[in-house]
Write a protein that holds these residues in place. Structure first.
Motif, PDB file in Angstrom:
ATOM      1  N   PHE A 166      -7.468 107.964  54.623  1.00 51.96           N
ATOM      2  CA  PHE A 166      -8.443 107.457  55.597  1.00 51.96           C
ATOM      3  C   PHE A 166      -8.323 108.184  56.929  1.00 51.96           C
ATOM      4  O   PHE A 166      -9.325 108.551  57.549  1.00 51.96           O
ATOM      5  CB  PHE A 166      -8.254 105.954  55.797  1.00 51.96           C
ATOM      6  CG  PHE A 166      -8.294 105.157  54.528  1.00 51.96           C
ATOM      7  CD1 PHE A 166      -9.166 105.510  53.502  1.00 51.96           C
ATOM      8  CD2 PHE A 166      -7.451 104.071  54.342  1.00 51.96           C
ATOM      9  CE1 PHE A 166      -9.195 104.786  52.321  1.00 51.96           C
ATOM     10  CE2 PHE A 166      -7.477 103.341  53.166  1.00 51.96           C
ATOM     11  CZ  PHE A 166      -8.355 103.698  52.148  1.00 51.96           C
ATOM     12  N   ALA A 167      -7.093 108.400  57.385  1.00 54.20           N
ATOM     13  CA  ALA A 167      -6.878 109.092  58.660  1.00 54.20           C
ATOM     14  C   ALA A 167      -7.419 110.514  58.610  1.00 54.20           C
ATOM     15  O   ALA A 167      -7.987 111.013  59.595  1.00 54.20           O
ATOM     16  CB  ALA A 167      -5.389 109.103  58.999  1.00 54.20           C
ATOM     17  N   SER A 168      -7.282 111.175  57.445  1.00 59.19           N
ATOM     18  CA  SER A 168      -7.764 112.552  57.326  1.00 59.19           C
ATOM     19  C   SER A 168      -9.286 112.637  57.399  1.00 59.19           C
ATOM     20  O   SER A 168      -9.839 113.706  57.667  1.00 59.19           O
ATOM     21  CB  SER A 168      -7.280 113.170  56.006  1.00 59.19           C
ATOM     22  OG  SER A 168      -7.932 112.558  54.891  1.00 59.19           O
ATOM     23  N   HIS A 169      -9.971 111.503  57.165  1.00 63.80           N
ATOM     24  CA  HIS A 169     -11.429 111.468  57.251  1.00 63.80           C
ATOM     25  C   HIS A 169     -11.903 110.762  58.525  1.00 63.80           C
ATOM     26  O   HIS A 169     -13.058 110.349  58.624  1.00 63.80           O
ATOM     27  CB  HIS A 169     -12.017 110.766  56.027  1.00 63.80           C
ATOM     28  CG  HIS A 169     -11.965 111.612  54.784  1.00 63.80           C
ATOM     29  ND1 HIS A 169     -10.889 111.599  53.927  1.00 63.80           N
ATOM     30  CD2 HIS A 169     -12.850 112.510  54.263  1.00 63.80           C
ATOM     31  CE1 HIS A 169     -11.110 112.434  52.924  1.00 63.80           C
ATOM     32  NE2 HIS A 169     -12.288 113.002  53.108  1.00 63.80           N
ATOM     33  N   GLY A 170     -11.004 110.627  59.492  1.00 63.17           N
ATOM     34  CA  GLY A 170     -11.387 110.109  60.795  1.00 63.17           C
ATOM     35  C   GLY A 170     -11.515 108.607  60.881  1.00 63.17           C
ATOM     36  O   GLY A 170     -12.108 108.086  61.834  1.00 63.17           O
ATOM     37  N   ILE A 171     -10.966 107.851  59.925  1.00 60.05           N
ATOM     38  CA  ILE A 171     -11.028 106.393  59.977  1.00 60.05           C
ATOM     39  C   ILE A 171      -9.961 105.885  60.938  1.00 60.05           C
ATOM     40  O   ILE A 171      -8.773 106.208  60.790  1.00 60.05           O
ATOM     41  CB  ILE A 171     -10.814 105.769  58.580  1.00 60.05           C
ATOM     42  CG1 ILE A 171     -11.804 106.356  57.577  1.00 60.05           C
ATOM     43  CG2 ILE A 171     -10.931 104.252  58.646  1.00 60.05           C
ATOM     44  CD1 ILE A 171     -13.246 106.076  57.885  1.00 60.05           C
ATOM     45  N   ALA A 172     -10.373 105.090  61.919  1.00 59.42           N
ATOM     46  CA  ALA A 172      -9.420 104.546  62.883  1.00 59.42           C
ATOM     47  C   ALA A 172      -8.520 103.512  62.209  1.00 59.42           C
ATOM     48  O   ALA A 172      -8.964 102.788  61.311  1.00 59.42           O
ATOM     49  CB  ALA A 172     -10.169 103.894  64.046  1.00 59.42           C
ATOM     50  N   PRO A 173      -7.251 103.418  62.621  1.00 55.24           N
ATOM     51  CA  PRO A 173      -6.337 102.430  62.026  1.00 55.24           C
ATOM     52  C   PRO A 173      -6.879 101.006  62.091  1.00 55.24           C
ATOM     53  O   PRO A 173      -6.650 100.209  61.176  1.00 55.24           O
ATOM     54  CB  PRO A 173      -5.062 102.579  62.864  1.00 55.24           C
ATOM     55  CG  PRO A 173      -5.117 103.992  63.373  1.00 55.24           C
ATOM     56  CD  PRO A 173      -6.575 104.271  63.611  1.00 55.24           C
ATOM     57  N   GLY A 174      -7.611 100.679  63.166  1.00 56.67           N
ATOM     58  CA  GLY A 174      -8.167  99.337  63.303  1.00 56.67           C
ATOM     59  C   GLY A 174      -9.272  99.027  62.318  1.00 56.67           C
ATOM     60  O   GLY A 174      -9.648  97.853  62.152  1.00 56.67           O
ATOM     61  N   ASP A 175      -9.818 100.053  61.652  1.00 58.32           N
ATOM     62  CA  ASP A 175     -10.867  99.842  60.652  1.00 58.32           C
ATOM     63  C   ASP A 175     -10.308  99.712  59.243  1.00 58.32           C
ATOM     64  O   ASP A 175     -11.066  99.690  58.269  1.00 58.32           O
ATOM     65  CB  ASP A 175     -11.886 100.994  60.699  1.00 58.32           C
ATOM     66  CG  ASP A 175     -12.804 100.887  61.906  1.00 58.32           C
ATOM     67  OD1 ASP A 175     -13.037  99.755  62.362  1.00 58.32           O
ATOM     68  OD2 ASP A 175     -13.276 101.937  62.383  1.00 58.32           O
ATOM     69  N   VAL A 176      -8.987  99.652  59.132  1.00 56.38           N
ATOM     70  CA  VAL A 176      -8.326  99.447  57.838  1.00 56.38           C
ATOM     71  C   VAL A 176      -7.594  98.111  57.886  1.00 56.38           C
ATOM     72  O   VAL A 176      -6.661  97.941  58.674  1.00 56.38           O
ATOM     73  CB  VAL A 176      -7.333 100.585  57.519  1.00 56.38           C
ATOM     74  CG1 VAL A 176      -6.681 100.342  56.156  1.00 56.38           C
ATOM     75  CG2 VAL A 176      -8.035 101.938  57.552  1.00 56.38           C
ATOM     76  N   THR A 177      -8.034  97.170  57.074  1.00 59.84           N
ATOM     77  CA  THR A 177      -7.417  95.851  57.022  1.00 59.84           C
ATOM     78  C   THR A 177      -6.651  95.708  55.712  1.00 59.84           C
ATOM     79  O   THR A 177      -7.222  95.891  54.632  1.00 59.84           O
ATOM     80  CB  THR A 177      -8.479  94.735  57.106  1.00 59.84           C
ATOM     81  OG1 THR A 177      -9.234  94.904  58.319  1.00 59.84           O
ATOM     82  CG2 THR A 177      -7.841  93.366  57.104  1.00 59.84           C
ATOM     83  N   VAL A 178      -5.376  95.370  55.823  1.00 60.32           N
ATOM     84  CA  VAL A 178      -4.505  95.256  54.654  1.00 60.32           C
ATOM     85  C   VAL A 178      -3.947  93.838  54.597  1.00 60.32           C
ATOM     86  O   VAL A 178      -3.350  93.357  55.569  1.00 60.32           O
ATOM     87  CB  VAL A 178      -3.350  96.274  54.709  1.00 60.32           C
ATOM     88  CG1 VAL A 178      -2.460  96.140  53.482  1.00 60.32           C
ATOM     89  CG2 VAL A 178      -3.895  97.695  54.836  1.00 60.32           C
ATOM     90  N   GLN A 179      -4.132  93.164  53.469  1.00 59.23           N
ATOM     91  CA  GLN A 179      -3.557  91.841  53.288  1.00 59.23           C
ATOM     92  C   GLN A 179      -2.084  91.947  52.899  1.00 59.23           C
ATOM     93  O   GLN A 179      -1.571  93.041  52.625  1.00 59.23           O
ATOM     94  CB  GLN A 179      -4.331  91.067  52.218  1.00 59.23           C
ATOM     95  CG  GLN A 179      -5.786  90.806  52.589  1.00 59.23           C
ATOM     96  CD  GLN A 179      -6.511  89.996  51.528  1.00 59.23           C
ATOM     97  OE1 GLN A 179      -5.929  89.604  50.523  1.00 59.23           O
ATOM     98  NE2 GLN A 179      -7.783  89.739  51.751  1.00 59.23           N
TER      99      GLN A 179
END
Length: 237
Positions: free
Chosen positions: A75-88
């Motif tokens: 995700f980071a390599s495609h420019g996804i911000a950490p805040g846009d990844v939600t992990v349960q």
């Protein structure tokens, strides 16, 4: 027989006030209309689970964490911000399968992940990579628009204009003039429709929503946004 007939009339009479309460007290036209627009989404969501069926809890935990870190790196390599990844939280729970006799249930270690994608140019490559990643299950996608509120407001305006045009045609058809609107709803006026015997199949009504996900999850699916209105107009003399 007379008593039974009289009782029927009494029941009908007691129902009339409730029926009349659902109807306007003036001559009216009841109209339904909708407006729609097709466009490409500018926001997407990806949901998936990382699952390990290893019988050893420590090994399964390690596998899930390794895949999770690989996913974060993707995700980071495609420019996804950490805040846009939600992990349960990572859970270990019985697998939903039949077991023979008194055998202990098989256990899965799994974690659910949700990713919001705001740059749709990265969509295809990222989803394709996820689909080839080991231990990834239940991959699902959805699309939306960041300016949805603005689009919906424009659709309401267009739907109301369409409703007025249809009502004017109906008024001309009976040799009358269209008066002012006396009631409007973004959904079906169900009580009115039922009272007049005009209720329609709810599956056939316009609704507001996006499109279904495409069979090829790597493709960005076009959306169709639809907004319906129900309007009551007074018939002018």
């Amino acid at each position: 027989m007379l008593k039974r007939y009289a009782a029927t009339l009494l029941l009908a009479a007691t129902a009339l006030p409730g029926l009349a309460a659902d109807l306007p007290t003036h001559p009216f036209i009841h109209i339904s209309a909708a407006a729609s627009i097709g466009m490409l989404p500018d926001t997407g969501e990806i949901d998936f689970e990382i699952v390990s069926a290893d019988t050893d809890a420590a090994t399964a935990w390690q596998q899930v964490n390794e895949r999770l870190e690989a996913g974060r790196a993707l995700f980071a390599s495609h420019g996804i911000a950490p805040g846009d990844v939600t992990v349960q939280d990572i859970l270990r729970r019985p697998r939903k399968t039949e077991v023979a006799g008194d055998a202990p249930p098989q256990m899965d270690t799994r974690v659910a992940v949700n990713v919001t994608v705001r740059n749709m140019a990265a969509w295809s490559a990222m989803v394709r990579a996820l689909m080839t990643m080991q231990n990834v299950e239940s991959l699902a996608v959805a699309f939306s628009r960041s300016d949805r509120d603005k689009i919906e407001a424009e659709l309401v305006t267009q739907a109301l204009a369409n409703a007025k045009g249809k009502a004017q045609n109906m008024a001309r058809g009976i040799g009358a003039k269209l008066g002012p609107a006396t009631g409007v709803s973004l959904g079906a006026l169900k009580n009115l429709s039922n009272a007049m015997g005009m209720a329609t199949d709810p599956n056939g009504r316009y609704s507001d929503g996006g499109s279904e996900a495409p069979r090829d999850l790597t493709l960005v699916a076009a959306m169709t946004l639809v907004q319906g209105v129900d309007v009551i107009y007074r018939i002018a003399r």
